[in-house]
Design an enzyme around this catalytic site. Sequence first.
Site, PDB file in Angstrom:
ATOM      1  CD  GLU B  59      23.328   7.810  51.621  1.00  0.00           C
ATOM      2  OE1 GLU B  59      22.529   8.103  50.278  1.00  0.00           O
ATOM      3  OE2 GLU B  59      24.041   8.749  52.286  1.00  0.00           O
ATOM      4  CG  HIS B 128      27.523  17.885  53.872  1.00  0.00           C
ATOM      5  ND1 HIS B 128      27.362  17.872  52.747  1.00  0.00           N
ATOM      6  CD2 HIS B 128      27.798  16.723  54.532  1.00  0.00           C
ATOM      7  CE1 HIS B 128      28.065  16.638  52.297  1.00  0.00           C
ATOM      8  NE2 HIS B 128      28.466  15.369  53.030  1.00  0.00           N
TER       9      HIS B 128
END
Lengths: 346, 325
Positions: B59, B128
């Site tokens: 990322e 998450h």
Amino acid sequence: MNETDQMNPSGQSSSARLFIMIMPNMDRVDVLFLYRQMLLIRRFEEKSAEMYALAKIAGFLHLYIGEEAIAVGTIAALRPDDYAISAYRDHGHCLARGSDPGHVMAELFGKATGLCQGKGGSMHLVDAPRRFMGGYAIVGGHIPLATGLAFATKYQKLDLVTVCFFGEGAIPSGQAHEALNLAALWKLPVIFVCENNRYGMGTSAERAIALYADVAGAARSYGIMAERIDGMDVLAVRDVMRKVVEQVRGGKGPFFIEAMTYRFMGHSMSDPAHGHYRTKEEVEEHRKRDPLLLLKETILSTDLGTEADFIQLEREVGEVVTAAVKFADESPFPVLSELYNDVLAE
Amino acid sequence: MLMSYREALNQAMREEMRRDSRIFLIGEEVGYYQGAFKVSKGFVEEFGPQRVVDTPITEAGFTGLAIGAAMAGLHPIVELMTMNFGILALDQIVNNAAKIHYMSGGQLSVPLVIRGPGSAAHQLGAQHSQSLEAWFCHVPGLKVIAPATPHDAKGLLKSAIRDNNPVIFIEAQLLYGTKGNVGDGEYTIPIGVAEVKRAGRDVTIVAYSKMLQLALEAADQLSREGIEVEVIDPRTLNPLDLPTIVASVKKTGRLVIVEEGWRYCGLGAQIAESVYAAAFDYLDAPIQRVTGEDVPMPYSRPLEDAALPDKARVIEAVKALYGVQ
């Protein structure tokens, strides 16, 4: 260029030396210009240190003294429309790119006439018209940006290269590795120029980088062509970079240069040149290979210039730096309403 | 036209990419996999791999690359598989994207959208399920959008793509399949404009993203009990449309703010402070906040349910404004 090129004891790569022998490029105007650019950076940095002591400059100030040959030699091989981007030790790259010393000094003074209107400071110089895309002060954090500039030029089908300067201290960082992987994976036209000055602040490469003896090996492990060069020899840097730039511009993918150099001053203005982490003798030893001295010796020994040329260059550069300080000093600080400008773009 | 939130996002990006070749989509699995949540379905087939760029799982690297590309004149859309992974790219987002325009004295711009789902879905566990919008809203130089409906998602995503700033566009996994009417033809919704989703005279509820649905359901039930709730969706979290919220509070005198994120230093605290400063004398009771609990999200279903706002808690907060337990 030989990817497995080894360093000789002087720190100069044999292939770089070969280039000088077979393609001297020893034009008088060119070499004196290279000397002049290095001298400009040297005197600008010395003056910055003085201005820091006088509290005209504040914050962090990282001087490029000792490393001038890398910026000057590399940028001499670029076209004006190629991109360059740097870390926080960025004055040299900005000046080598042709930025006006007065506007650079004004930025260090935090003045409205600075390159970034006083909002960037020493570590965040930007000169967009000269394609100098900035100095960035999070170690490793600008290396992905360089891959992005290169991604864009490839996407736009432009034959431009991007040069990314950083210290060897960035090499262990995750962002450097992510960027190297992406550059190799997508064959991006980016040239990574690792200025290996042997210390990340006070921590030597030996104590920070597993591959300290071959930092370029990090790039090779991703399949990126890499070469270690003598970063004190501006002619070697320029001649290697000309080949590298041509190759990268030709679409052969990224290249990684490990330029061996040495920082003559402390990491920033808050630490001395020697003391806690390196000895005076070590610094003195490296000062013998001062890039300005090396080029001057070459110029004199090849009769491309005379002492009179150097006296003239000293005078001219001295005037430029004095004028830069005067300009910075006499410039106004930004008006306070500037505080809120440029937070968001229109 | 009835369509899902997912289809609305797909249409917004597709229309914009057809309009402007500088726009490209980059992220994990956005191409041949069709998007981890199928938002970019059909894109690589239409636009090719040069404009629909699959990345390795890095990322920081690909977000930084997109920022660099934006500096050179492209308009990247970065898809984060989930906003949780944006934490890996925070250095790029906060230190580079948000600051480059300012640090350069306006010389450089970063026209960039970073989008993906935030908040909890069903039992995805602690790493998450986070609602991180307050983190992004805290940083000057970023715009933050969190649309709740397909219509808003499409119009706001198009505006985000056309904006010259880094925009964090927060979707929600549990919203992707929800359907709603989407305006026909070309339209955009301006960034920074709230919408009154339900008019009412007694209480104002501010709720965004998934929480809007909770607020509307609570309002329906409260209406049957004689309390008329006005529900406002700010849609854009930064810049916040404070005037719309304040106008409603001046009318109702009561405010509940619903957010899924953690309570401590949450976005609702900021909205409450702004409303106190602008309309203190109009308030008939202290502002109520309904938030996620200050815990890492547990996996177990009953524990997860206990950690998240629900309709009962919204109703309870409204009634608390009247001193009713």
